[in-house]
Motif scaffolding. Sequence first.
Motif, PDB file in Angstrom:
ATOM      1  N   ALA A  99      -0.377   5.240   7.553  1.00 31.40           N
ATOM      2  CA  ALA A  99       0.540   6.182   8.202  1.00 31.40           C
ATOM      3  C   ALA A  99       1.156   5.476   9.399  1.00 31.40           C
ATOM      4  O   ALA A  99       0.472   4.780  10.151  1.00 31.40           O
ATOM      5  N   LEU A 100       2.448   5.655   9.566  1.00 29.56           N
ATOM      6  CA  LEU A 100       3.212   4.997  10.624  1.00 29.56           C
ATOM      7  C   LEU A 100       3.884   6.055  11.485  1.00 29.56           C
ATOM      8  O   LEU A 100       4.448   7.014  10.969  1.00 29.56           O
ATOM      9  N   ILE A 101       3.802   5.881  12.796  1.00 26.74           N
ATOM     10  CA  ILE A 101       4.497   6.754  13.742  1.00 26.74           C
ATOM     11  C   ILE A 101       5.187   5.849  14.752  1.00 26.74           C
ATOM     12  O   ILE A 101       4.517   5.176  15.536  1.00 26.74           O
ATOM     13  N   ARG A 138       0.850  -1.176   0.000  1.00 26.74           N
ATOM     14  CA  ARG A 138       0.000   0.000   0.000  1.00 26.74           C
ATOM     15  C   ARG A 138       0.892   1.233   0.000  1.00 26.74           C
ATOM     16  O   ARG A 138       2.099   1.132   0.187  1.00 26.74           O
ATOM     17  N   ILE A 139       0.291   2.390  -0.192  1.00 26.68           N
ATOM     18  CA  ILE A 139       1.044   3.642  -0.206  1.00 26.68           C
ATOM     19  C   ILE A 139       1.126   4.151   1.229  1.00 26.68           C
ATOM     20  O   ILE A 139       0.107   4.480   1.840  1.00 26.68           O
ATOM     21  N   GLY A 140       2.332   4.184   1.775  1.00 25.36           N
ATOM     22  CA  GLY A 140       2.480   4.524   3.180  1.00 25.36           C
ATOM     23  C   GLY A 140       3.476   5.630   3.438  1.00 25.36           C
ATOM     24  O   GLY A 140       4.374   5.896   2.630  1.00 25.36           O
ATOM     25  N   ILE A 141       3.324   6.271   4.603  1.00 26.57           N
ATOM     26  CA  ILE A 141       4.237   7.300   5.062  1.00 26.57           C
ATOM     27  C   ILE A 141       4.588   7.030   6.513  1.00 26.57           C
ATOM     28  O   ILE A 141       3.734   6.599   7.294  1.00 26.57           O
ATOM     29  N   GLU A 142       5.861   7.260   6.866  1.00 27.37           N
ATOM     30  CA  GLU A 142       6.218   7.277   8.276  1.00 27.37           C
ATOM     31  C   GLU A 142       6.398   8.734   8.702  1.00 27.37           C
ATOM     32  O   GLU A 142       7.220   9.458   8.148  1.00 27.37           O
ATOM     33  N   ILE A 143       5.642   9.135   9.700  1.00 18.85           N
ATOM     34  CA  ILE A 143       5.712  10.479  10.261  1.00 18.85           C
ATOM     35  C   ILE A 143       6.735  10.450  11.386  1.00 18.85           C
ATOM     36  O   ILE A 143       6.563   9.733  12.367  1.00 18.85           O
ATOM     37  N   GLY A 144       7.824  11.220  11.230  1.00 18.19           N
ATOM     38  CA  GLY A 144       8.950  11.110  12.156  1.00 18.19           C
ATOM     39  C   GLY A 144       9.821   9.939  11.755  1.00 18.19           C
ATOM     40  O   GLY A 144      10.166   9.088  12.570  1.00 18.19           O
ATOM     41  N   VAL A 145      10.205   9.910  10.487  1.00 20.80           N
ATOM     42  CA  VAL A 145      10.895   8.743   9.927  1.00 20.80           C
ATOM     43  C   VAL A 145      12.308   8.566  10.476  1.00 20.80           C
ATOM     44  O   VAL A 145      12.857   7.470  10.451  1.00 20.80           O
TER      45      VAL A 145
END
Length: 209
Positions: free
Chosen positions: A97-99, A40-47
Amino acid sequence: MPKLQPFERYTERYERWFDAHEAAYRSEVEALERLIPRPRIGIEIGVGSGRFAAPLGVQVGLDPAIDMLSLARKRDIEVVRGVAERLPFDDGTFDTALIVTTICFVDDIPQTLAEARRILRPGGELVIGYIDRDSPVGRMYQEEQSENPFYRDAVFVSTDELVEALETAGFSAFEFVQTIYHRPDEIDEPEPIDSGYGEGSFVGIKASR
């Protein structure tokens, strides 16, 4: 900005922690793998340096620390500079979204969660990994807080507090995993991963938009 400064100043020390505590790190990654859907299309916030985004297959990473983003880019993450409270993305951009180990460093948790929900598509999922404030490792970090440049200005949260904040932000359908049952420097092999929370110091929550 005091929470940002250590990550800009001690980037190499941050990286060395993962090398020195590989078994604990692997435990956390494997726990989060149970919650992260693929592909899936994902982002980590605070990568940060991409230590979690890369093995979890998250394509985009956001962070305010330039040197951290340089390391994340080397791990094939598409990087964007910014902060969790003002995400530079359109509504409904991402499926996931991942944190991870970041929620204790943001300036405004409700705003961070609201922004995470905004950039998720309907049915998208937010995954948060963190050290529970009320766990053994959480208490240890708080006792040693003044001696640790990274955690000196951190504000730890309990799982119950975070669930309440997620519900207020409009998230639902929670799923929990937990791991890390010893001090990180005492772990030689990956720790067990169990559902729920309340025993393991590292907790993962998946919540649906």
